[in-house]
Design a protein around this motif. Structure first.
Motif, PDB file in Angstrom:
ATOM      1  N   ALA A  23       0.847  -1.203   0.000  1.00  0.00           N
ATOM      2  CA  ALA A  23       0.000   0.000   0.000  1.00  0.00           C
ATOM      3  C   ALA A  23       0.879   1.249   0.000  1.00  0.00           C
ATOM      4  CB  ALA A  23      -0.887  -0.003   1.234  1.00  0.00           C
ATOM      5  N   LYS A  81       1.055   2.119  -6.933  1.00  0.00           N
ATOM      6  CA  LYS A  81       0.509   1.223  -7.969  1.00  0.00           C
ATOM      7  C   LYS A  81      -0.519   1.926  -8.846  1.00  0.00           C
ATOM      8  CE  LYS A  81      -1.194  -1.596  -4.829  1.00  0.00           C
ATOM      9  NZ  LYS A  81      -0.589  -1.164  -3.579  1.00  0.00           N
ATOM     10  N   ASP A 104      -8.257  -2.563  -6.645  1.00  0.00           N
ATOM     11  CA  ASP A 104      -8.992  -2.161  -5.441  1.00  0.00           C
ATOM     12  C   ASP A 104     -10.485  -1.993  -5.725  1.00  0.00           C
ATOM     13  OD1 ASP A 104      -6.994  -2.245  -3.616  1.00  0.00           O
ATOM     14  OD2 ASP A 104      -6.580  -0.090  -3.621  1.00  0.00           O
ATOM     15  N   HIS A 151     -12.549  -5.145  -4.796  1.00  0.00           N
ATOM     16  CA  HIS A 151     -12.776  -5.627  -3.425  1.00  0.00           C
ATOM     17  C   HIS A 151     -14.266  -5.539  -3.121  1.00  0.00           C
ATOM     18  CE1 HIS A 151      -8.811  -6.257  -1.854  1.00  0.00           C
ATOM     19  NE2 HIS A 151      -8.408  -5.029  -2.099  1.00  0.00           N
ATOM     20  N   MET A 183     -10.734  -3.557   6.046  1.00  0.00           N
ATOM     21  CA  MET A 183      -9.474  -2.797   6.009  1.00  0.00           C
ATOM     22  C   MET A 183      -9.657  -1.416   6.635  1.00  0.00           C
ATOM     23  SD  MET A 183      -7.639  -3.833   2.411  1.00  0.00           S
ATOM     24  CE  MET A 183      -8.986  -4.106   1.289  1.00  0.00           C
ATOM     25  N   LEU A 225      -6.704  -8.101   5.508  1.00  0.00           N
ATOM     26  CA  LEU A 225      -7.387  -9.214   4.846  1.00  0.00           C
ATOM     27  C   LEU A 225      -6.621 -10.505   5.110  1.00  0.00           C
ATOM     28  CD1 LEU A 225      -8.255  -7.755   1.313  1.00  0.00           C
ATOM     29  CD2 LEU A 225      -9.584  -7.669   3.440  1.00  0.00           C
ATOM     30  N   ARG A 277      -9.011 -12.840   0.277  1.00  0.00           N
ATOM     31  CA  ARG A 277      -8.348 -12.481  -0.985  1.00  0.00           C
ATOM     32  C   ARG A 277      -8.709 -13.416  -2.133  1.00  0.00           C
ATOM     33  NH1 ARG A 277      -3.447 -11.542   2.537  1.00  0.00           N
ATOM     34  NH2 ARG A 277      -3.303  -9.276   2.716  1.00  0.00           N
ATOM     35  N   TRP A 291     -11.434 -12.333  -4.550  1.00  0.00           N
ATOM     36  CA  TRP A 291     -10.987 -11.066  -5.150  1.00  0.00           C
ATOM     37  C   TRP A 291      -9.963 -11.340  -6.250  1.00  0.00           C
ATOM     38  CZ3 TRP A 291      -6.021  -8.626  -3.685  1.00  0.00           C
ATOM     39  CH2 TRP A 291      -5.856  -7.339  -4.203  1.00  0.00           C
ATOM     40  N   SER A 349      -1.939  -5.164  -5.451  1.00  0.00           N
ATOM     41  CA  SER A 349      -0.873  -5.389  -4.467  1.00  0.00           C
ATOM     42  C   SER A 349      -0.119  -6.704  -4.732  1.00  0.00           C
ATOM     43  CB  SER A 349      -1.456  -5.378  -3.052  1.00  0.00           C
ATOM     44  OG  SER A 349      -2.577  -6.244  -2.975  1.00  0.00           O
ATOM     45  N   LEU A 356       0.809  -9.316  -3.215  1.00  0.00           N
ATOM     46  CA  LEU A 356       1.951  -9.329  -2.300  1.00  0.00           C
ATOM     47  C   LEU A 356       2.677 -10.671  -2.253  1.00  0.00           C
ATOM     48  CD1 LEU A 356       0.209  -7.378   0.608  1.00  0.00           C
ATOM     49  CD2 LEU A 356       1.959  -6.484  -0.945  1.00  0.00           C
ATOM     50  N   HIS A 363      -9.330   7.635   1.049  1.00  0.00           N
ATOM     51  CA  HIS A 363      -8.959   6.266   0.680  1.00  0.00           C
ATOM     52  C   HIS A 363      -9.226   5.382   1.885  1.00  0.00           C
ATOM     53  CE1 HIS A 363      -6.732   2.807  -0.738  1.00  0.00           C
ATOM     54  NE2 HIS A 363      -6.575   3.391  -1.914  1.00  0.00           N
ATOM     55  N   PHE A 364      -9.744   4.161   1.627  1.00  0.00           N
ATOM     56  CA  PHE A 364     -10.167   3.322   2.749  1.00  0.00           C
ATOM     57  C   PHE A 364      -9.009   2.715   3.528  1.00  0.00           C
ATOM     58  CE2 PHE A 364      -9.089  -0.676   0.780  1.00  0.00           C
ATOM     59  CZ  PHE A 364      -9.207  -0.423  -0.586  1.00  0.00           C
ATOM     60  N   PHE A 365      -7.785   2.751   2.959  1.00  0.00           N
ATOM     61  CA  PHE A 365      -6.696   1.973   3.557  1.00  0.00           C
ATOM     62  C   PHE A 365      -5.932   2.765   4.607  1.00  0.00           C
ATOM     63  CE2 PHE A 365      -2.717  -0.275   3.870  1.00  0.00           C
ATOM     64  CZ  PHE A 365      -3.103  -1.595   3.758  1.00  0.00           C
ATOM     65  N   GLN A 417       1.241  -5.546   5.521  1.00  0.00           N
ATOM     66  CA  GLN A 417       1.541  -5.705   4.087  1.00  0.00           C
ATOM     67  C   GLN A 417       3.016  -6.071   3.895  1.00  0.00           C
ATOM     68  OE1 GLN A 417      -0.392  -3.549   1.083  1.00  0.00           O
ATOM     69  NE2 GLN A 417      -1.920  -4.824   2.070  1.00  0.00           N
TER      70      GLN A 417
HETATM   71  O1  LIG Z   1      -4.197  -7.839  -0.376  1.00  0.00           O
HETATM   72  C1  LIG Z   1      -4.453  -6.911   0.388  1.00  0.00           C
HETATM   73  O2  LIG Z   1      -4.125  -6.857   1.562  1.00  0.00           O
HETATM   74  C2  LIG Z   1      -5.213  -5.730  -0.155  1.00  0.00           C
HETATM   75  O3  LIG Z   1      -5.448  -5.895  -1.482  1.00  0.00           O
HETATM   76  C3  LIG Z   1      -4.450  -4.456   0.029  1.00  0.00           C
HETATM   77  O4  LIG Z   1      -3.209  -4.606  -0.569  1.00  0.00           O
HETATM   78  C4  LIG Z   1      -5.218  -3.236  -0.470  1.00  0.00           C
HETATM   79  O5  LIG Z   1      -6.112  -3.523  -1.478  1.00  0.00           O
HETATM   80  C5  LIG Z   1      -4.380  -2.133  -0.991  1.00  0.00           C
HETATM   81  O6  LIG Z   1      -3.021  -2.179  -0.773  1.00  0.00           O
HETATM   82  C6  LIG Z   1      -4.959  -0.834  -0.518  1.00  0.00           C
HETATM   83  O7  LIG Z   1      -5.263  -0.148  -1.608  1.00  0.00           O
END
Ligand SMILES: O=C(O)[C@H](O)[C@@H](O)[C@H](O)[C@H](O)CO
Ligand SMILES: Nc1ncnc2c1ncn2[C@@H]1O[C@H](COP(=O)(O)OP(=O)(O)OP(=O)(O)O)[C@@H](O)[C@H]1O
Length: 178
Positions: free
Chosen positions: A9, A13, A32, A35, A43, A49, A54, A57, A80, A82, A119-121, A129
Motif C-alpha cells: 500500500a 501502484k 482495489d 474488493h 481494512m 485481509l 483475498r 478477489w 498489491s 503481495l 482512501h479506505f486503507f 503488508q
Molecule cells: O491484499 C491486500 O491486503 C489488499 O489488497 C491491500 O493490498 C489493499 O487492497 C491495498 O493495498 C490498498 O489499496
C-alpha cells in the motif's frame, strides 16, 4: 500483454499504472475496485485481509486479465499481489505477464499513505503488508525505486517492456539452410 504493477500500500501502484496505461494507450484496471464491501470495511476498520478474503478477489481480477489476454489486448493492472501465490492466481493461463514491482522505504510508503485523502486503507495496516510481501524473484519482473518521480518510472517501464517483447533476432545468413 498483461502488465501487473504491484507492491505494498502506498507504493504508487494506482498512480503509476494509470499513467502507464495512458502512455501505452491501453486498458487499465485498479484491482482495489474489485474488493467487495466487506473487505473494504474490514481494512477501513484496521483489520488486514486474510487469504480467504483475498481468494475470490484474486479470481475476479484474474477473470478480467484472462478476457484481455484471450483478446490479445494490453491491460495494465494495479494490484498489491503481495505473495507469490497471489501472482500465480493472477498469471494462470496468461501468455504474457510482465510484473513491475514498486519497492521503497517503509517510511516513504507510510508518508504517502498518510498524505492521501478519501482512501479506505489506513497506514496502520502497512506493517502487515510488508510482513507478507514476497518480492518477485525468478518471475519476469522489473524492480523500481519509488523515490523517483512518476514520469521517470513510467519511462523505465516502457523501455523494459519494449526490450522484453522484442522478437528474437532473425537467423543470420549462415544459419539459413544449414
Ligand atoms: O491484499 C491486500 O491486503 C489488499 O489488497 C491491500 O493490498 C489493499 O487492497 C491495498 O493495498 C490498498 O489499496
Ligand atoms: N513516484 C512517486 N513520487 C511521488 N508521489 C507518488 C509517487 N507514486 C505515487 N505517489 C503518490 O503517493 C500516494 C500513494 O499512491 P497510490 O495511491 O498510487 O498508491 P497505491 O500503491 O495504489 O496504494 P494503495 O494500494 O493503498 O491503493 C498518492 O498520493 C500518489 O499521488
Amino acid at each position: 500483454m498483461i502488465v501487473l504493477v504491484m507492491g505494498a500500500a502506498g507504493c504508487g501502484k494506482s498512480a503509476i499504472a494509470s499513467l502507464l496505461a495512458e502512455r501505452l494507450d491501453s486498458a487499465f484496471l485498479d484491482a482495489d475496485r474489485l474488493h467487495d464491501a466487506a473487505s473494504k470495511a474490514k481494512m477501513a476498520a484496521g483489520v488486514a485481509l486474510d487469504e480467504d478474503d483475498r481468494r475470490p478477489w484474486l479470481e475476479a481480477i484474474h477473470a478480467v486479465l484472462q478476457q484481455h489476454s484471450a483478446a490479445a489486448q494490453t491491460l495494465v493492472v494495479a494490484c498489491s499481489a503481495l505473495r507469490r501465490s497471489h501472482r500465480q492466481v493472477l498469471g494462470r493461463n496468461i501468455d504474457e505477464l510482465r510484473v513491475v514491482f514498486l519497492d521503497g522505504d517503509p517510511e516513504l510508503l507510510a508518508r504517502r499513505i498518510r498524505q492521501r485523502h478519501e482512501h479506505f486503507f489506513p497506514a496502520a495496516l502497512l506493517a502487515d503488508q510488508l510482513a507478507i510481501l514476497e518480492p518477485p524473484t525468478g518471475e519476469q519482473a522489473l524492480r523500481l525505486d519509488i523515490g523517483e518521480p512518476p514520469p521517470a518510472l513510467v519511462e523505465q517501464i516502457v523501455d523494459w517492456l519494449a526490450l522484453a517483447t522484442r522478437p528474437p533476432a532473425a537467423p543470420n545468413r549462415q544459419d539459413i539452410g544449414q
